[in-house]
Structure formats: structure tokens, C-alpha cells
Design a protein around this motif. Structure first.
Motif, PDB file in Angstrom:
ATOM      1  N   LYS A 118       1.906  -1.736   2.697  1.00 41.45           N
ATOM      2  CA  LYS A 118       1.501  -2.839   3.622  1.00 41.45           C
ATOM      3  C   LYS A 118       1.130  -4.122   2.929  1.00 41.45           C
ATOM      4  CE  LYS A 118       0.070   0.496   7.287  1.00 41.45           C
ATOM      5  NZ  LYS A 118      -1.054   1.084   8.257  1.00 41.45           N
ATOM      6  N   GLY A 119       1.807  -5.151   3.266  1.00 41.43           N
ATOM      7  CA  GLY A 119       1.660  -6.265   2.532  1.00 41.43           C
ATOM      8  C   GLY A 119       2.612  -6.436   1.138  1.00 41.43           C
TER       9      GLY A 119
ATOM     10  N   ALA B  45      -0.874  -9.883  -2.323  1.00 43.62           N
ATOM     11  CA  ALA B  45      -1.774  -9.843  -1.047  1.00 43.62           C
ATOM     12  C   ALA B  45      -1.458  -8.799  -0.086  1.00 43.62           C
ATOM     13  CB  ALA B  45      -1.452 -11.235  -0.112  1.00 43.62           C
ATOM     14  N   PRO B  46      -2.204  -7.497  -0.560  1.00 41.98           N
ATOM     15  CA  PRO B  46      -1.985  -6.149   0.181  1.00 41.98           C
ATOM     16  C   PRO B  46      -2.628  -6.649   1.400  1.00 41.98           C
ATOM     17  CG  PRO B  46      -2.771  -5.964  -2.227  1.00 41.98           C
ATOM     18  CD  PRO B  46      -2.838  -7.366  -1.967  1.00 41.98           C
ATOM     19  N   GLN B  47      -2.312  -5.997   2.594  1.00 40.59           N
ATOM     20  CA  GLN B  47      -2.936  -5.897   3.860  1.00 40.59           C
ATOM     21  C   GLN B  47      -3.537  -4.923   4.248  1.00 40.59           C
ATOM     22  OE1 GLN B  47      -2.215  -8.683   5.985  1.00 40.59           O
ATOM     23  NE2 GLN B  47      -1.778  -9.572   4.207  1.00 40.59           N
ATOM     24  N   CYS B  48      -3.919  -3.718   3.451  1.00 44.35           N
ATOM     25  CA  CYS B  48      -4.779  -2.804   3.782  1.00 44.35           C
ATOM     26  C   CYS B  48      -5.468  -2.250   2.294  1.00 44.35           C
ATOM     27  CB  CYS B  48      -4.129  -1.543   4.318  1.00 44.35           C
ATOM     28  SG  CYS B  48      -3.473  -0.377   3.411  1.00 44.35           S
TER      29      CYS B  48
ATOM     30  N   SER C 251      -3.199   0.275   0.316  1.00 45.94           N
ATOM     31  CA  SER C 251      -2.137  -0.375  -0.595  1.00 45.94           C
ATOM     32  C   SER C 251      -2.744  -1.149  -2.024  1.00 45.94           C
ATOM     33  CB  SER C 251      -1.560  -1.288   0.335  1.00 45.94           C
ATOM     34  OG  SER C 251      -0.622  -0.702   1.248  1.00 45.94           O
TER      35      SER C 251
ATOM     36  N   ASN D 210       7.373  -4.446   1.624  1.00 43.91           N
ATOM     37  CA  ASN D 210       6.285  -4.485   2.491  1.00 43.91           C
ATOM     38  C   ASN D 210       6.707  -4.128   3.961  1.00 43.91           C
ATOM     39  OD1 ASN D 210       4.468  -5.873   4.475  1.00 43.91           O
ATOM     40  ND2 ASN D 210       4.769  -7.831   4.379  1.00 43.91           N
TER      41      ASN D 210
ATOM     42  N   LEU E 212       5.283  -3.964   6.689  1.00 41.76           N
ATOM     43  CA  LEU E 212       4.901  -4.600   7.664  1.00 41.76           C
ATOM     44  C   LEU E 212       6.052  -5.720   8.347  1.00 41.76           C
ATOM     45  CD1 LEU E 212       1.156  -5.149   7.013  1.00 41.76           C
ATOM     46  CD2 LEU E 212       2.230  -3.594   8.507  1.00 41.76           C
TER      47      LEU E 212
END
Length: 111
Positions: free
Chosen positions: A23-24, A28-31, A34, A52, A54
Motif C-alpha cells: 500500500k503506497g 511513502a508507504p500508506q500503512c 508496508s 502500489n 492502492l
């Protein structure tokens, strides 16, 4: 999952020695999960590709069916599904991940 999505996922996995479905993006991981796997991979020094999930709902849902693994992130090495965050962290802590990279012929990026 459609055959087209399955073929896309297989093509991504076949195209790189180490690939992380996350995710991401690595920068810049979004979780947190990750982010943890990205940190492990960065510390290992091996180059890796990232997808990614997402950004593509077909890949996001398709990768779960493809691997028969319900969560993201998912790490693949030389086409083999390794696991998610907990497995990758445990393997890194025990030295198994470094050994796996060596056994599969995955070399560290030049310094």
C-alpha cells in the motif's frame, strides 16, 4: 479474479527478482505493515520493485486471490511467494531472509 488480472500479476512477478505488493510506494508507504517490509528490504540491500495496490483495484483484490493470502503487503522472491509483514520480519530477524536471497541468487545493489 480474471485471467487478464492473473496474467498481469504473473508478468509483474516474473519481471523482477524481488517484488513487493504494498500500500503506497517505498518512499511513502500508506500503512505501517508496508513500511515495515520496505524497511527490512532497504536494510537487506537488495534491489526490489514495488507495486502500489492502492492505485489499481484489480491488482489490490487480485493479488489476494493469486497468492491465496488475505493481506497486503506481499513479498515475492524469484517468483516465489514469501509472505506478509510478520513472516518477512521474522525471517529477517532470524537471518533466513538473507539466506533466501543468497540461495535464490539475489545480489545486493552496488554500494
Amino acid at each position: 479474479m480474471t485471467e487478464k488480472t492473473s496474467d498481469r500479476i504473473q508478468s509483474i512477478i516474473d519481471g523482477q527478482d524481488v517484488v513487493l505488493f504494498m500500500k503506497g510506494v517505498p518512499a511513502a508507504p500508506q500503512c505501517g505493515f508496508s513500511a515495515a517490509v520496505v524497511q527490512v528490504l532497504n536494510e537487506s540491500g537488495v534491489p526490489f520493485g514495488a507495486v502500489n495496490v492502492l492505485a489499481d483495484p484489480y491488482i489490490r483484490e487480485g493479488i489476494k486471490a493469486f497468492s491465496n493470502w488475505p493481506t497486503i503487503p506481499q513479498l515475492y522472491v524469484k517468483g516465489e511467494f514469501i509472505g506478509g509483514c510478520d513472516i518477512v520480519r521474522e525471517m529477517a530477524a532470524s537471518g533466513e531472509l538473507t539466506q533466501l536471497f543468497a540461495d535464490k541468487g539475489v545480489e545486493k545493489a552496488p554500494a
